[in-house]
Enzyme design. Structure first.
Site, PDB file in Angstrom:
ATOM      1  N   GLY A  18       0.856  -1.176   0.000  1.00 35.81           N
ATOM      2  CA  GLY A  18       0.000   0.000   0.000  1.00 35.81           C
ATOM      3  C   GLY A  18       0.891   1.223   0.000  1.00 35.81           C
ATOM      4  O   GLY A  18       1.983   1.198   0.584  1.00 35.81           O
ATOM      5  N   ASN A  22       4.434   1.141   1.688  1.00 32.90           N
ATOM      6  CA  ASN A  22       5.594   0.919   0.825  1.00 32.90           C
ATOM      7  C   ASN A  22       6.678   1.950   1.122  1.00 32.90           C
ATOM      8  O   ASN A  22       7.873   1.632   1.181  1.00 32.90           O
ATOM      9  CB  ASN A  22       5.197   1.025  -0.642  1.00 32.90           C
ATOM     10  CG  ASN A  22       4.120   0.047  -1.046  1.00 32.90           C
ATOM     11  OD1 ASN A  22       3.864  -0.931  -0.365  1.00 32.90           O
ATOM     12  ND2 ASN A  22       3.464   0.331  -2.166  1.00 32.90           N
ATOM     13  N   TYR A  90      -9.578  -3.082  -6.699  1.00 24.57           N
ATOM     14  CA  TYR A  90      -9.609  -2.895  -5.252  1.00 24.57           C
ATOM     15  C   TYR A  90     -10.847  -3.530  -4.632  1.00 24.57           C
ATOM     16  O   TYR A  90     -11.927  -3.520  -5.216  1.00 24.57           O
ATOM     17  CB  TYR A  90      -9.642  -1.398  -4.911  1.00 24.57           C
ATOM     18  CG  TYR A  90      -8.403  -0.625  -5.279  1.00 24.57           C
ATOM     19  CD1 TYR A  90      -7.304  -0.602  -4.442  1.00 24.57           C
ATOM     20  CD2 TYR A  90      -8.343   0.101  -6.467  1.00 24.57           C
ATOM     21  CE1 TYR A  90      -6.165   0.118  -4.773  1.00 24.57           C
ATOM     22  CE2 TYR A  90      -7.218   0.820  -6.816  1.00 24.57           C
ATOM     23  CZ  TYR A  90      -6.127   0.824  -5.959  1.00 24.57           C
ATOM     24  OH  TYR A  90      -5.008   1.540  -6.301  1.00 24.57           O
ATOM     25  N   ARG A  92     -12.100  -2.747  -0.874  1.00 27.16           N
ATOM     26  CA  ARG A  92     -11.718  -2.046   0.356  1.00 27.16           C
ATOM     27  C   ARG A  92     -12.889  -1.342   1.043  1.00 27.16           C
ATOM     28  O   ARG A  92     -12.678  -0.508   1.924  1.00 27.16           O
ATOM     29  CB  ARG A  92     -10.615  -1.034   0.031  1.00 27.16           C
ATOM     30  CG  ARG A  92     -11.034   0.113  -0.850  1.00 27.16           C
ATOM     31  CD  ARG A  92      -9.856   0.900  -1.417  1.00 27.16           C
ATOM     32  NE  ARG A  92      -8.832   1.215  -0.472  1.00 27.16           N
ATOM     33  CZ  ARG A  92      -7.597   1.660  -0.801  1.00 27.16           C
ATOM     34  NH1 ARG A  92      -7.282   1.815  -2.066  1.00 27.16           N
ATOM     35  NH2 ARG A  92      -6.712   1.932   0.117  1.00 27.16           N
ATOM     36  N   LYS A 214       8.498  14.018  -9.273  1.00 23.77           N
ATOM     37  CA  LYS A 214       8.938  12.826 -10.003  1.00 23.77           C
ATOM     38  C   LYS A 214       8.386  12.890 -11.429  1.00 23.77           C
ATOM     39  O   LYS A 214       7.230  13.236 -11.627  1.00 23.77           O
ATOM     40  CB  LYS A 214       8.432  11.572  -9.285  1.00 23.77           C
ATOM     41  CG  LYS A 214       9.032  11.369  -7.895  1.00 23.77           C
ATOM     42  CD  LYS A 214       8.187  10.479  -7.015  1.00 23.77           C
ATOM     43  CE  LYS A 214       6.936  11.185  -6.555  1.00 23.77           C
ATOM     44  NZ  LYS A 214       6.140  10.408  -5.565  1.00 23.77           N
ATOM     45  N   ALA A 245       7.196   2.146  -7.634  1.00 26.95           N
ATOM     46  CA  ALA A 245       8.333   2.966  -8.063  1.00 26.95           C
ATOM     47  C   ALA A 245       8.360   4.308  -7.330  1.00 26.95           C
ATOM     48  O   ALA A 245       9.374   4.705  -6.746  1.00 26.95           O
ATOM     49  CB  ALA A 245       8.283   3.188  -9.573  1.00 26.95           C
ATOM     50  N   GLY A 246       7.220   5.023  -7.355  1.00 27.70           N
ATOM     51  CA  GLY A 246       7.163   6.310  -6.683  1.00 27.70           C
ATOM     52  C   GLY A 246       7.272   6.183  -5.177  1.00 27.70           C
ATOM     53  O   GLY A 246       7.899   7.016  -4.507  1.00 27.70           O
ATOM     54  N   ASP A 247       6.674   5.124  -4.612  1.00 27.82           N
ATOM     55  CA  ASP A 247       6.740   4.921  -3.163  1.00 27.82           C
ATOM     56  C   ASP A 247       8.167   4.649  -2.713  1.00 27.82           C
ATOM     57  O   ASP A 247       8.608   5.140  -1.667  1.00 27.82           O
ATOM     58  CB  ASP A 247       5.850   3.748  -2.754  1.00 27.82           C
ATOM     59  CG  ASP A 247       4.405   3.908  -3.200  1.00 27.82           C
ATOM     60  OD1 ASP A 247       3.955   5.065  -3.328  1.00 27.82           O
ATOM     61  OD2 ASP A 247       3.745   2.887  -3.427  1.00 27.82           O
TER      62      ASP A 247
END
Length: 292
Positions: A18, A22, A90, A92, A214, A245-247
């Protein structure tokens, strides 16, 4: 959340991940043992929630602030891959995390115990009732108290009732932060920014001290009081899975920046970490594949 991801041969593998978790995972990998990385959320009291807490603790992430709600469970998502690019399904609606801002006193205690705090647009999107307003108010208090409050807008339109509400709440989140960590593709798509510099200017107008932008294969722009510095990324020949990747960039950046105070050095390290992560399946990769 519970993560179902593809592994070699197309089989599905169960894990936990998540966006904000992450980030905590990769920050923990980049920090010495003398620094603490804690995670705040709400979970159920079922076996899967117990397994998630155990997984966090096994990865040296603090769990003492996590609240447990008997009537709720953990969320679940599945990663779908197409030539390395990912999309998600998802489940949730009954997630306990949707109530993480309902107990303001518990929330304030968790925030008060931290020096650096990260939240995301996904966090804001899932909260029930007036939870998003409560969270933003408490994070604004933390920023005014001198804490580093980092915000990744992490724009996911499917989680919001409509785009107008999404943009309005994301702006409120940004205005509570001292550092914003957006992705340019999202910003130009949903906020209409004409250039990366326009994204940086908008977030600075909303009060961000630092903007860590980013921009995929084009690298990143690091905007601080010292100016705007471009950060190049390593070329990756085979992209396996861009999930996380961003996390991973966020986690490595926040860890290194907290340790050194050098945003440019931190971003360079973060870019190397992200390049390693996208060469493997899933959001959380084995620490053994991290760059030295």
């Amino acid at each position: 959340m519970v993560e179902l991801k593809q592994s070699e041969g197309g089989a599905l593998q169960l894990g936990f991940a998540g966006d904000t978790f992450n980030t905590a995972y990769y920050a923990r990998l980049e920090m010495p043992d003398s620094w603490a990385v804690d995670y705040y959320t709400c979970l159920g009291t079922d076996r899967m929630s117990d397994d998630m807490v155990a997984f966090m603790a096994d990865n040296r992430i603090g769990v003492s602030s996590i609240c447990r709600i008997a009537e709720r469970q953990v969320g679940l998502y599945m990663i779908h891959l197409n030539n390395g690019e990912r999309s998600f399904s998802y489940w949730r609606s009954n997630s306990a995390a949707r109530l993480l801002a309902q107990d303001r006193a518990r929330l304030r205690a968790a925030i008060d115990g931290a020096d650096v705090i990260l939240f995301s647009g996904i966090t804001l999107a899932i909260l029930e009732g007036d939870g998003a307003d409560t969270l933003v108010e408490e994070l604004g208090w933390a920023r005014d108290a001198g804490k580093t409050v980092a915000f990744d807008p992490n724009i996911r339109p499917r989680l919001w009732r409509d785009q107008q509400e999404m943009l309005r709440v994301l702006e409120k989140g940004a205005r509570a932060a001292s550092m914003v960590m957006p992705s340019y593709d999202d910003e130009t798509t949903y906020f209409g920014d004409a250039s990366p510099e326009a994204t940086i200017a908008r977030y600075r107008d909303w009060g961000a001290r630092d903007v860590i932008l980013k921009n995929g294969e084009h690298g990143a722009l690091i905007a601080t009081a010292a100016g705007i510095t471009p950060i190049a990324v390593e070329k990756v020949e085979t992209v396996v899975d861009t999930t996380g990747a961003g996390d991973s960039f966020n986690g490595a950046f926040l860890a290194r920046y907290a340790l050194s105070g050098d945003a440019v050095e931190a971003a360079g390290r973060a870019a190397r970490v992200a390049a390693a992560v996208i060469q493997h399946h899933g959001a959380l990769v084995d620490p053994a594949v991290m760059p030295v």
